[in-house]
Design a protein around this motif. Structure first.
Motif, PDB file in Angstrom:
ATOM      1  N   LEU A 202       0.832  -1.211   0.000  1.00 32.63           N
ATOM      2  CA  LEU A 202       0.000   0.000   0.000  1.00 32.63           C
ATOM      3  C   LEU A 202       0.862   1.254   0.000  1.00 32.63           C
ATOM      4  N   ALA A 203       1.910   1.272   0.807  1.00 35.29           N
ATOM      5  CA  ALA A 203       2.794   2.444   0.854  1.00 35.29           C
ATOM      6  C   ALA A 203       3.495   2.653  -0.482  1.00 35.29           C
ATOM      7  N   LEU A 204       3.921   1.569  -1.109  1.00 40.01           N
ATOM      8  CA  LEU A 204       4.573   1.682  -2.412  1.00 40.01           C
ATOM      9  C   LEU A 204       3.598   2.196  -3.467  1.00 40.01           C
ATOM     10  N   PHE A 205       2.370   1.707  -3.443  1.00 41.02           N
ATOM     11  CA  PHE A 205       1.364   2.149  -4.411  1.00 41.02           C
ATOM     12  C   PHE A 205       1.041   3.633  -4.235  1.00 41.02           C
ATOM     13  N   VAL A 206       0.783   4.041  -3.005  1.00 38.88           N
ATOM     14  CA  VAL A 206       0.446   5.443  -2.743  1.00 38.88           C
ATOM     15  C   VAL A 206       1.637   6.349  -3.059  1.00 38.88           C
ATOM     16  N   GLY A 207       2.835   5.928  -2.697  1.00 43.70           N
ATOM     17  CA  GLY A 207       4.025   6.717  -2.995  1.00 43.70           C
ATOM     18  C   GLY A 207       4.249   6.881  -4.493  1.00 43.70           C
ATOM     19  N   CYS A 208       4.083   5.795  -5.236  1.00 42.58           N
ATOM     20  CA  CYS A 208       4.241   5.871  -6.703  1.00 42.58           C
ATOM     21  C   CYS A 208       3.163   6.738  -7.326  1.00 42.58           C
ATOM     22  N   ALA A 209       1.939   6.614  -6.846  1.00 45.00           N
ATOM     23  CA  ALA A 209       0.844   7.430  -7.388  1.00 45.00           C
ATOM     24  C   ALA A 209       1.070   8.919  -7.095  1.00 45.00           C
ATOM     25  N   ALA A 210       1.524   9.234  -5.888  1.00 45.17           N
ATOM     26  CA  ALA A 210       1.789  10.630  -5.542  1.00 45.17           C
ATOM     27  C   ALA A 210       2.951  11.182  -6.363  1.00 45.17           C
ATOM     28  N   TRP A 211       4.005  10.394  -6.524  1.00 44.94           N
ATOM     29  CA  TRP A 211       5.145  10.838  -7.310  1.00 44.94           C
ATOM     30  C   TRP A 211       4.739  11.060  -8.759  1.00 44.94           C
ATOM     31  N   LEU A 212       3.953  10.152  -9.302  1.00 42.98           N
ATOM     32  CA  LEU A 212       3.482  10.292 -10.677  1.00 42.98           C
ATOM     33  C   LEU A 212       2.601  11.529 -10.829  1.00 42.98           C
TER      34      LEU A 212
END
Length: 166
Positions: free
Chosen positions: A51-61
């Motif tokens: 979940l942290a990786l998904f949210v972090g990638c989405a925010a960075w994108l």
């Protein structure tokens, strides 16, 4: 060749949709795991990691794509800000970094939302924490140390059976 590219795009899209659905499920399961004690198990930490990786990638994108295709038009028409080409030319190295993200129209207005950089940083910290805990679980399982702490405690003293005398 176009067919292979289309299949690749569909496969990647399918994986991203599956990861989104998994992350939404994890969004429900993580707080439940805090209440029922399953945070002591590796799957809970794997859920947190994912979940942290998904949210972090989405925010960075979200931050990377904040300027759109034409930054000048995005500043002028979408955000009603003056586009300062001289400022951007003077700070060109600032806008190409991977982190912290910045995409300014002028000296005072940034197209990257304020929440993006702290979200990416916090998600990276959660990914590192969950990775360390998962590594600890793996080492404890491989070495046999900590296995007694990971398992549930026994119910009570075991007495020999009167029938088998063992």
């Amino acid at each position: 060749m176009e067919t292979i590219e289309a299949i690749g795009v569909l496969a990647v899209s399918g994986l991203l949709v599956a990861w989104l659905l998994w992350s939404l499920w994890n969004l429900y399961r993580i707080p439940v795991g805090l209440r029922d004690g399953s945070w002591r198990r590796p799957l809970w930490w794997a859920r947190l990691w994912s979940l942290a990786l998904f949210v972090g990638c989405a925010a960075w994108l979200r931050g990377v794509l904040s300027g759109g295709f034409d930054v000048g038009e995005t500043c002028a028409y979408a955000h009603h800000q003056a586009y300062d080409s001289e400022y951007r030319a003077a700070h060109v190295d600032e806008f190409g970094r991977l982190f912290p993200l910045s995409n300014k129209c002028n000296g005072a207005y940034d197209l990257v939302p304020v929440w993006v950089n702290p979200t990416v940083l916090n998600c990276a910290a959660f990914v590192l924490l969950a990775s360390a805990v998962l590594l600890w679980f793996g080492v404890a399982r491989l070495t046999g140390r900590g296995a007694a702490r990971l398992a549930d405690p026994p119910l009570g003293p075991v007495s020999p059976s009167p029938v088998t005398h063992r």
